[in-house]
Scaffold this active site. Structure first.
Site, PDB file in Angstrom:
ATOM      1  N   CYS A   1     -26.610 -10.156  99.930  1.00  0.00           N
ATOM      2  CA  CYS A   1     -26.501  -9.473  98.645  1.00  0.00           C
ATOM      3  C   CYS A   1     -27.036  -8.069  98.848  1.00  0.00           C
ATOM      4  O   CYS A   1     -28.232  -7.875  99.073  1.00  0.00           O
ATOM      5  CB  CYS A   1     -27.303 -10.201  97.562  1.00  0.00           C
TER       6      CYS A   1
ATOM      7  N   GLU B   1     -19.338  -8.198  96.940  1.00  0.00           N
ATOM      8  CA  GLU B   1     -19.209  -8.563  98.343  1.00  0.00           C
ATOM      9  C   GLU B   1     -17.976  -7.852  98.884  1.00  0.00           C
ATOM     10  O   GLU B   1     -17.085  -7.456  98.111  1.00  0.00           O
ATOM     11  CB  GLU B   1     -19.073 -10.078  98.536  1.00  0.00           C
TER      12      GLU B   1
END
Length: 256
Positions: A2, A118
């Site tokens: 992340c 992402e």
């Protein structure tokens, strides 16, 4: 992993969503491109310091919305710059790594987010993808926090202690694994209290919590490569991208 996420909700909304009793620290501006080393909002729960005569009113713990630096700085670190390399902790080893194991059993947090990014590999390119709850509810990343004492400052200095946080990641499920092999560990609302409870201090108990986190239901949306640069920050970053990779539509979305 992340490495970027969105947090655009107001303090009042976060207090309500996470049932926080207190909100401390300055309000943060909405951000659609939160990056490592940024100041971020986190939710913690600590033992309540009972005042004489209060009879323990309000329970034994207090839940707070506060502000931390993204990138955990262990108390033993000589330089806070180490935090830039500590933005994530792996679920599989968080109870073993010296940088995280003490925080895992003593200082757990929730990191609120509207969604996160992402980058999916496709040939020689990386496609930015925004992942969020289909109900548009806030997400709660499992986090760990630490206090680092600045040795250059006196004990009574207001900035003596740096509060920092890391986000725990886990292996992505089959549904999301094609986008990236790692994903933030997301705590469901019915596990907020268990994850934050400061009375849970045994490694085996924490491991049970980690193992008991269900797979989240998330919606992926391909977005503009504008998000690739931390200099870009606005609601247009989470709009669907058209075939040319540009933001498709106006720079506003319902609820923003």
């Amino acid at each position: 992993m992340c490495g970027r996420y969105v947090m655009a909700k107001a303090t009042s909304d976060l207090v309500a969503a996470f049932a926080a009793e207190q909100a401390v620290g300055e309000d943060l501006a909405p951000s659609w491109n939160v990056a490592p080393t940024d100041d971020v909002r986190i939710v913690t729960e600590r033992a309540r310091r009972h005042e004489a005569g209060d009879g323990g009113a309000g329970g034994d713990t207090v839940r707070r919305l506060t502000t931390a630096k993204w990138g955990l700085v262990p108390a033993w670190a000589k330089d806070p710059k180490i935090g830039a390399r500590m933005i994530n902790a792996r679920r599989e080893t968080v109870l073993e790594k010296p940088s995280f194991r003490k925080a895992a059993v003593k200082r757990r947090a929730l990191v609120p987010a509207d969604g996160y990014y992402e980058w999916e590999k496709s040939g020689g390119t990386k496609i930015p993808t925004y992942l969020y709850s289909p109900a548009e509810d806030p997400l709660a990343f499992a986090g760990l926090y630490e206090f680092w004492p600045d040795p250059a400052l006196p004990e009574d200095h207001e900035h003596k202690w740096l509060l920092s946080v890391t986000i725990i990641t886990t292996e992505a499920s089959d549904a999301l694994g094609h986008i990236h092999d790692r994903t933030p560990l997301i705590v469901p609302p019915d596990m907020y209290a268990d994850w934050l409870d400061p009375r849970t201090t045994q490694g085996t108990e924490v491991q049970q919590l980690l193992d008991g986190m269900p797979e989240p239901v998330l919606t992926p949306r391909v977005v503009s490569p504008l998000v690739n640069s931390v200099r870009n920050n606005g609601a247009e970053l989470i709009l669907p991208a058209d075939a040319e990779g540009q933001a498709d539509g106006p720079a506003t979305l319902p609820g923003l």
